[in-house]
Enzyme design. Structure first.
Site, short mmCIF file in Angstrom:
data_model
loop_
_atom_site.label_atom_id
_atom_site.label_comp_id
_atom_site.label_asym_id
_atom_site.label_seq_id
_atom_site.Cartn_x
_atom_site.Cartn_y
_atom_site.Cartn_z
N HIS A 103 -5.49 -4.62 1.86
CA HIS A 103 -4.53 -5.43 0.84
C HIS A 103 -4.61 -6.54 1.12
O HIS A 103 -5.32 -7.56 0.37
CB HIS A 103 -2.69 -5.30 1.27
CG HIS A 103 -2.73 -3.63 1.02
ND1 HIS A 103 -2.89 -2.83 -0.12
CD2 HIS A 103 -1.81 -3.38 2.13
CE1 HIS A 103 -2.49 -1.98 0.70
NE2 HIS A 103 -1.62 -2.15 1.17
N LYS A 107 -0.21 -5.80 -8.49
CA LYS A 107 1.54 -6.28 -8.28
C LYS A 107 0.83 -7.50 -9.79
O LYS A 107 0.20 -7.86 -9.66
CB LYS A 107 1.92 -6.80 -7.36
CG LYS A 107 2.20 -6.19 -6.00
CD LYS A 107 2.34 -6.66 -4.79
CE LYS A 107 2.72 -5.52 -3.82
NZ LYS A 107 4.25 -5.03 -4.21
N ARG A 125 1.89 22.97 -0.22
CA ARG A 125 2.04 24.55 0.08
C ARG A 125 3.06 25.75 0.00
O ARG A 125 3.10 26.00 0.16
CB ARG A 125 1.37 23.87 1.28
CG ARG A 125 -0.28 24.41 1.67
CD ARG A 125 0.02 24.06 2.91
NE ARG A 125 0.68 22.26 4.10
CZ ARG A 125 0.13 22.28 4.70
NH1 ARG A 125 -0.32 22.19 5.56
NH2 ARG A 125 0.99 21.51 5.18
N ASP A 165 -4.89 -0.82 8.99
CA ASP A 165 -4.05 -1.22 7.54
C ASP A 165 -3.65 -1.84 6.86
O ASP A 165 -3.38 -1.14 5.70
CB ASP A 165 -2.37 -0.52 8.63
CG ASP A 165 -1.37 0.02 7.38
OD1 ASP A 165 -1.51 1.51 6.81
OD2 ASP A 165 -0.70 0.02 8.21
N LYS A 175 -5.34 5.16 -0.06
CA LYS A 175 -5.64 4.14 1.08
C LYS A 175 -5.08 5.12 2.80
O LYS A 175 -4.38 6.13 1.78
CB LYS A 175 -5.10 3.42 1.80
CG LYS A 175 -3.24 3.01 2.12
CD LYS A 175 -3.62 1.29 2.24
CE LYS A 175 -2.18 1.76 3.72
NZ LYS A 175 -1.65 0.06 3.84
N HIS A 228 -2.35 -0.40 -4.14
CA HIS A 228 -1.53 -1.06 -5.53
C HIS A 228 -1.17 -2.22 -4.80
O HIS A 228 -0.73 -2.63 -5.61
CB HIS A 228 -0.40 -0.46 -4.34
CG HIS A 228 0.89 -1.03 -3.20
ND1 HIS A 228 -0.12 -0.18 -2.13
CD2 HIS A 228 1.43 -1.96 -2.89
CE1 HIS A 228 0.74 -0.91 -1.04
NE2 HIS A 228 1.58 -1.55 -1.87
N LYS A 256 4.32 -6.51 11.16
CA LYS A 256 5.71 -5.61 11.41
C LYS A 256 6.56 -6.57 11.95
O LYS A 256 6.39 -6.90 12.74
CB LYS A 256 5.28 -4.08 11.98
CG LYS A 256 4.80 -3.94 10.92
CD LYS A 256 4.45 -2.06 11.55
CE LYS A 256 3.65 -1.19 10.07
NZ LYS A 256 4.82 -0.90 9.01
N GLU A 277 6.73 -8.24 7.55
CA GLU A 277 7.39 -7.07 7.02
C GLU A 277 8.61 -6.99 7.86
O GLU A 277 7.72 -7.28 9.32
CB GLU A 277 6.72 -5.92 7.54
CG GLU A 277 5.35 -5.07 6.35
CD GLU A 277 5.33 -2.90 6.85
OE1 GLU A 277 5.20 -2.64 5.88
OE2 GLU A 277 4.14 -3.95 7.34
P1 NAP Z 1 3.54 12.82 2.69
O1 NAP Z 1 4.85 12.51 3.17
O2 NAP Z 1 2.95 13.84 4.64
O3 NAP Z 1 3.01 13.86 2.38
C1 NAP Z 1 1.93 14.45 2.32
C2 NAP Z 1 2.04 15.86 1.12
O4 NAP Z 1 0.91 16.13 0.76
C3 NAP Z 1 3.12 16.99 1.70
O5 NAP Z 1 3.69 17.17 -0.44
C4 NAP Z 1 2.07 18.25 1.90
O6 NAP Z 1 3.70 19.09 1.38
C5 NAP Z 1 0.97 17.72 0.94
N1 NAP Z 1 0.40 18.93 1.92
C6 NAP Z 1 -0.47 18.25 3.24
N2 NAP Z 1 -1.48 19.88 3.54
C7 NAP Z 1 -1.37 20.39 1.99
C8 NAP Z 1 -2.73 21.02 1.67
N3 NAP Z 1 -3.36 21.69 3.01
N4 NAP Z 1 -2.40 21.50 0.87
C9 NAP Z 1 -1.69 20.92 -0.47
N5 NAP Z 1 -0.49 20.36 -0.12
C10 NAP Z 1 -1.03 19.18 1.48
O7 NAP Z 1 2.67 11.65 2.86
P2 NAP Z 1 2.67 10.52 2.23
O8 NAP Z 1 3.40 9.93 2.41
O9 NAP Z 1 3.28 10.61 0.55
O10 NAP Z 1 0.93 9.84 1.95
C11 NAP Z 1 -0.08 10.62 1.46
C12 NAP Z 1 -1.29 9.90 1.21
O11 NAP Z 1 -0.87 8.76 0.55
C13 NAP Z 1 -1.50 9.23 3.14
O12 NAP Z 1 -3.07 9.19 2.12
C14 NAP Z 1 -1.01 8.08 2.78
O13 NAP Z 1 -1.67 7.19 4.15
C15 NAP Z 1 -1.01 7.86 1.83
N6 NAP Z 1 -0.09 6.81 1.23
C16 NAP Z 1 1.31 6.80 1.34
C17 NAP Z 1 1.54 5.62 1.24
C18 NAP Z 1 3.28 5.79 0.93
O14 NAP Z 1 3.95 4.80 0.68
N7 NAP Z 1 3.99 6.98 1.65
C19 NAP Z 1 1.65 4.01 0.99
C20 NAP Z 1 -0.19 4.06 0.41
C21 NAP Z 1 -0.60 4.48 1.48
P3 NAP Z 1 3.00 20.93 1.55
O15 NAP Z 1 3.60 20.34 4.12
O16 NAP Z 1 4.30 21.13 1.86
O17 NAP Z 1 2.26 21.04 1.98
#
Ligand code: NAP
Length: 492
Positions: free
Chosen positions: A242, A184, A51, A237, A150, A180, A341, A218
């Site tokens: 996994h 691996k 956004r 989680d 996930k 993911h 954890k 972890e």
């Molecule tokens: P995050 O850091 O909170 O990022 C969320 C992203 O979505 C931001 O770029 C946000 O940007 C965007 N967003 C939110 N609302 C939006 C909307 N209405 N329209 C367009 N963009 C929007 O989350 P994350 O950690 O990257 O995780 C993303 C997904 O992957 C989640 O489902 C999480 O459970 C999963 N996941 C993450 C990890 C990890 O290591 N981080 C690992 C496994 C799975 P804006 O706020 O600017 O819109």
């Protein structure tokens, strides 16, 4: 670091959530590495969507910063950063609103033959909005793919509704559900080990294997993920996805080929043969824990509830459980799973414990004869260790000692191990679904997990506490020791 891998065809990749943690920390660095290796060609495009209103130039600056953090080979970074950034673009767009989509359609439109990938790296709450708008703008054509992360649901019902919503717009063959762990190297090597060697398969059954352990530890606490994690817990989680996927890879029958459905059919059968755990047996088959303050990581670590900012919580940060695969191959062979954890080590391991020798010809003075163990390490340093008994060198009688045949993949092949996302992202371009979860697998896993959650909810007990920096509550030790076995802890 060259892998001699062939380039994939040119693609457009749209990352919804392109400014988020996953995109910056994992996806973009993984794409950069594949670009450096020549697998991603200059005519591909990577478009971040979020956004926040910002220009291409601003976004590229943020991507450059993310690469600086993730890529340790500075020479390679300096050489290839600008060429990679030339592929990267950005579109500000709120996925829940109509504005901005025409612009995205214009950017992508025109060539339906081109591989188009939509990576939903956002909260699952907006998956439905994104998919429906992709359809409204005719962006879900035959060569389009959607990647979902996930958590795929919170339980069976919510997983089904996500699957329904995505499946309404995309065919199952276009849906790539990422776990993911399956990307691996060690997990793929499990396929190689089991099915490219004649040695193991004849032993891969209840006659020769005593039990299997899967540990994913972890050292960190919940970090910035507190609100999400507190709503999920370790079972949802980690175990639902996994650990159960790893169990399936160990326990499945040999697939007829490496075709995606051949492998996924076999994994699904394993999920279907898991003995149910419910209110009748959950207290004997599962242990849940929550960390309290303790000495960890060379310092002192706060409790889980302190990590949440003082909130009271009964969410588990640790689970140990005993799973049973009810079929001829595995009858009577327990699969002990454990994850948590703030454990003493960051480690992901599968340990295959073979049975004891039937009879010893050695005298008591020769020492204890330990059963053979095959240890498949997924992290930190991916590799395989086979523990064998050998004679201690030199005179002084025949003294036996357990020693490992040790293969670190990095050393054996002289290449750096790629991150799982590198492999998986390119599999999406290739349209190869083998290492992605099919809808029925995800739902079968939830069907097994839901009764455990229900049993925990209906019981009165709360998670048992364990000190940060230890291997979970003592009940976890009791879970396995009741069966006359012990957890494999550390580098043994
Ligand atoms: P995050 O850091 O909170 O990022 C969320 C992203 O979505 C931001 O770029 C946000 O940007 C965007 N967003 C939110 N609302 C939006 C909307 N209405 N329209 C367009 N963009 C929007 O989350 P994350 O950690 O990257 O995780 C993303 C997904 O992957 C989640 O489902 C999480 O459970 C999963 N996941 C993450 C990890 C990890 O290591 N981080 C690992 C496994 C799975 P804006 O706020 O600017 O819109």
């Amino acid at each position: 670091m060259t892998t001699h891998a062939k380039p994939v065809e040119a693609f457009d990749l749209v990352i919804f959530g392109g400014t988020g943690d996953l995109a910056m920390r994992k996806l973009l660095p993984a794409l950069f590495r594949r670009f450096v290796d020549g697998q991603i060609t200059d005519d591909s495009r990577i478009i971040g969507v979020a956004r926040e209103d910002q220009t291409y130039a601003n976004y590229r600056e943020r991507v450059a910063e993310a690469l600086d953090k993730a890529i340790h080979d500075k020479e390679c970074l300096d050489k290839s950063r600008d060429a990679f950034l030339a592929l990267v673009g950005y579109r500000p767009l709120d996925a829940t609103k109509d504005d901005g989509w025409n612009d995205l359609e214009t950017l992508l439109g025109g060539n339906d033959e081109r591989v188009r990938m939509f990576y939903l790296s956002t909260s699952p709450k907006i998956f439905v909005d994104i998919c429906q708008r992709l359809r409204q703008h005719n962006l879900n054509g035959g060569n389009s793919r959607v990647v979902i992360e996930k958590p795929i649901g919170h339980d069976l019902a919510s997983a089904k509704s996500i699957n329904d919503a995505v499946g309404d717009v995309f065919d199952e063959s276009q849906i790539f559900r990422i776990d993911h762990y399956l990307g691996k190297e060690t997990v793929q090597n499990l396929l190689a080990l089991r099915f490219a060697n004649a040695l193991f398969e004849p032993l891969w059954n209840a006659a020769h294997i005593d039990h299997v352990q899967i540990t994913v530890g972890e050292t960190v606490g919940v970090e910035q993920r507190g609100p999400y994690y507190d709503n999920a817990g370790a079972l949802r989680d980690m175990v639902q996805n996994h650990l159960l996927q790893l169990l399936c890879m160990v326990a499945m029958e040999p697939p007829a080929s490496l075709e995606s459905d051949a492998v996924r059919d076999e994994k699904l059968k394993v999920l279907h043969t898991l003995k149910p755990i419910n209110a009748d047996n959950a207290s004997q088959m599962t242990v849940r824990g929550q960390y309290r303050a303790g000495a960890a990581n060379g310092g002192s670590a706060p409790s889980y509830q302190e990590d949440l900012g003082g909130k009271e919580s009964t969410t588990e940060t640790f689970v140990a459980l005993k799973a049973e695969v009810c079929n001829w191959r595995w009858a009577g062979v327990p699969f002990y799973l454990r994850t948590g954890k703030r454990l003493p080590q960051r480690v992901s391991e599968i340990i295959i414990h073979f049975r004891d020798i039937p009879y010893s010809i050695f005298s008591a003075g020769s020492g204890t004869i330990n059963a053979n163990k095959l240890v498949l390490r997924l992290q930190p340093d991916e590799g395989v260790k086979l523990w064998l008994m050998a004679k201690y060198p030199g005179p002084g009688g025949l003294r036996l000692q357990s020693v490992p045949l040790d293969m670190s993949f990095a050393e054996a092949f002289g290449v750096q191990q790629p991150d799982a996302y590198e492999r998986l992202l390119l599999d999406v371009v290739r349209g190869n679904l083998t290492l992605f979860m099919r809808r029925d697998e995800v739902e079968a896993a939830w069907r097994w997990i839901d009764p455990i959650l229900a049993a925990w909810e209906s019981g009165n007990d709360t998670p048992k506490s364990y000190s940060a920096g230890t291997w979970g509550p003592s009940a976890s030790v009791a879970l396995i020791e009741r069966d006359g076995r012990t957890w494999h802890d550390g580098d043994e």
